[in-house]
Write an enzyme that holds these catalytic residues in place. Structure first.
Site, PDB file in Angstrom:
ATOM      1  N   SER A 136      95.118  23.901   4.433  1.00 49.48           N
ATOM      2  CA  SER A 136      94.000  24.335   3.594  1.00 49.48           C
ATOM      3  C   SER A 136      92.684  23.977   4.263  1.00 49.48           C
ATOM      4  O   SER A 136      92.621  23.042   5.079  1.00 49.48           O
ATOM      5  CB  SER A 136      94.077  23.645   2.228  1.00 49.48           C
ATOM      6  OG  SER A 136      92.889  23.827   1.481  1.00 49.48           O
ATOM      7  N   TYR A 149      94.978  16.329  -3.375  1.00 43.82           N
ATOM      8  CA  TYR A 149      95.297  17.563  -2.652  1.00 43.82           C
ATOM      9  C   TYR A 149      94.696  17.542  -1.248  1.00 43.82           C
ATOM     10  O   TYR A 149      95.379  17.842  -0.262  1.00 43.82           O
ATOM     11  CB  TYR A 149      94.789  18.765  -3.443  1.00 43.82           C
ATOM     12  CG  TYR A 149      95.126  20.103  -2.821  1.00 43.82           C
ATOM     13  CD1 TYR A 149      96.414  20.632  -2.936  1.00 43.82           C
ATOM     14  CD2 TYR A 149      94.169  20.841  -2.120  1.00 43.82           C
ATOM     15  CE1 TYR A 149      96.729  21.862  -2.369  1.00 43.82           C
ATOM     16  CE2 TYR A 149      94.480  22.064  -1.561  1.00 43.82           C
ATOM     17  CZ  TYR A 149      95.758  22.568  -1.687  1.00 43.82           C
ATOM     18  OH  TYR A 149      96.073  23.788  -1.118  1.00 43.82           O
ATOM     19  N   LYS A 153      96.729  17.600   2.489  1.00 46.80           N
ATOM     20  CA  LYS A 153      96.492  18.613   3.517  1.00 46.80           C
ATOM     21  C   LYS A 153      95.915  18.010   4.788  1.00 46.80           C
ATOM     22  O   LYS A 153      96.209  18.479   5.903  1.00 46.80           O
ATOM     23  CB  LYS A 153      95.575  19.710   2.967  1.00 46.80           C
ATOM     24  CG  LYS A 153      96.201  20.505   1.815  1.00 46.80           C
ATOM     25  CD  LYS A 153      97.526  21.143   2.214  1.00 46.80           C
ATOM     26  CE  LYS A 153      98.068  22.050   1.125  1.00 46.80           C
ATOM     27  NZ  LYS A 153      99.328  22.724   1.504  1.00 46.80           N
TER      28      LYS A 153
END
Length: 244
Positions: A136, A149, A153
């Protein structure tokens, strides 16, 4: 550009929706033999109807033992797309143990486990291969309420580089694709508020979010021999977000 994917056996995780589903559809259209992994049986059932001949596997990749049972004897796989992920968004001061554990189990640990299964099979056969991890833009830029999150990533980007380093001598290439917000059903639901979307779009020089096919095209290129000298890379598909 001919990508030469026909006849290759490709395993795709998170295949039921969004980027994963689009990847399966594109690979099927290119003549690849696809193993589609999802935790949602209904998504797999509809995908099989759309893409006859694919091999559906229903498993929650956050469960190590269940994943080993489901994929441990999956057979020869040439190419792998680690797409499955969860996005459990919480303000930093409200991050819970459950959200942390679930995020790292699916977004990072499952990538290690599934990649080990595929890489060990390739090495045993003496066959070259390629692995693409779906990361991401959040791996390298902070986004409010994305602390866990973003962390998964960021870890995935570094895992990609270490995998490339260790698997390269076995002729296995490993790369990551780093998209911006993608207009899947989930992306549309999450970013449908114009005020919220503007905060992100103002940071993207191209002024728009990505469509699924933008990401799928990057994945297929990195799976193919056309990218035969590319490994350990993080390929941004983010409209210039990192440049801003």
């Amino acid at each position: 550009m001919e990508l030469g994917l026909a006849g290759r056996r490709v395993l795709v995780t998170g295949a039921g929706k969004g980027i994963g589903r689009g990847t399966v559809q594109a690979l099927h259209a290119a003549g690849a033999r696809v193993v589609a992994v999802s935790r949602t049986q209904a998504d797999l059932d509809s995908l099989v109807r759309e893409c006859p001949g694919i091999e559906p596997v229903c498993v929650d990749l956050g469960d190590w033992e269940a994943t080993e049972r489901a994929l441990g004897s999956v057979g020869p796989v040439d190419l792998l797309v680690n797409n499955a992920a969860v996005a459990l968004l919480q303000p930093f001061l409200e991050v819970t143990k459950d959200a942390f554990d679930r995020s790292f189990e699916v977004n990072l640990r499952a990538v290690i486990q599934v990649s080990q299964i595929v890489a060990r099979g390739l090495i045993a056969r003496g066959a070259p291969g390629a692995i693409v991890n779906i990361s991401s833009q959040c791996s390298q830029r902070a986004v409010t309420n994305h602390s866990v999150y973003c962390s998964t990533k960021g870890a995935l980007d570094m895992l990609t580089k270490v995998m490339a380093l260790e698997l390269g001598p076995h002729k296995i290439r490993v790369n990551a694709v780093n998209p911006t917000v993608v207009m899947t059903h989930m992306g549309q639901a999450t970013w449908s508020d114009p005020c919220k979307a503007k905060t992100m779009l103002d940071r993207i020089p191209l002024g728009k979010f990505a469509e699924v096919e933008h990401v799928v095209d990057a994945i297929l290129f990195l799976l193919s021999d056309r990218s035969g000298m590319t490994t350990g890379s993080t390929l941004p598909v983010e409209g210039g977000f990192w440049a801003n």
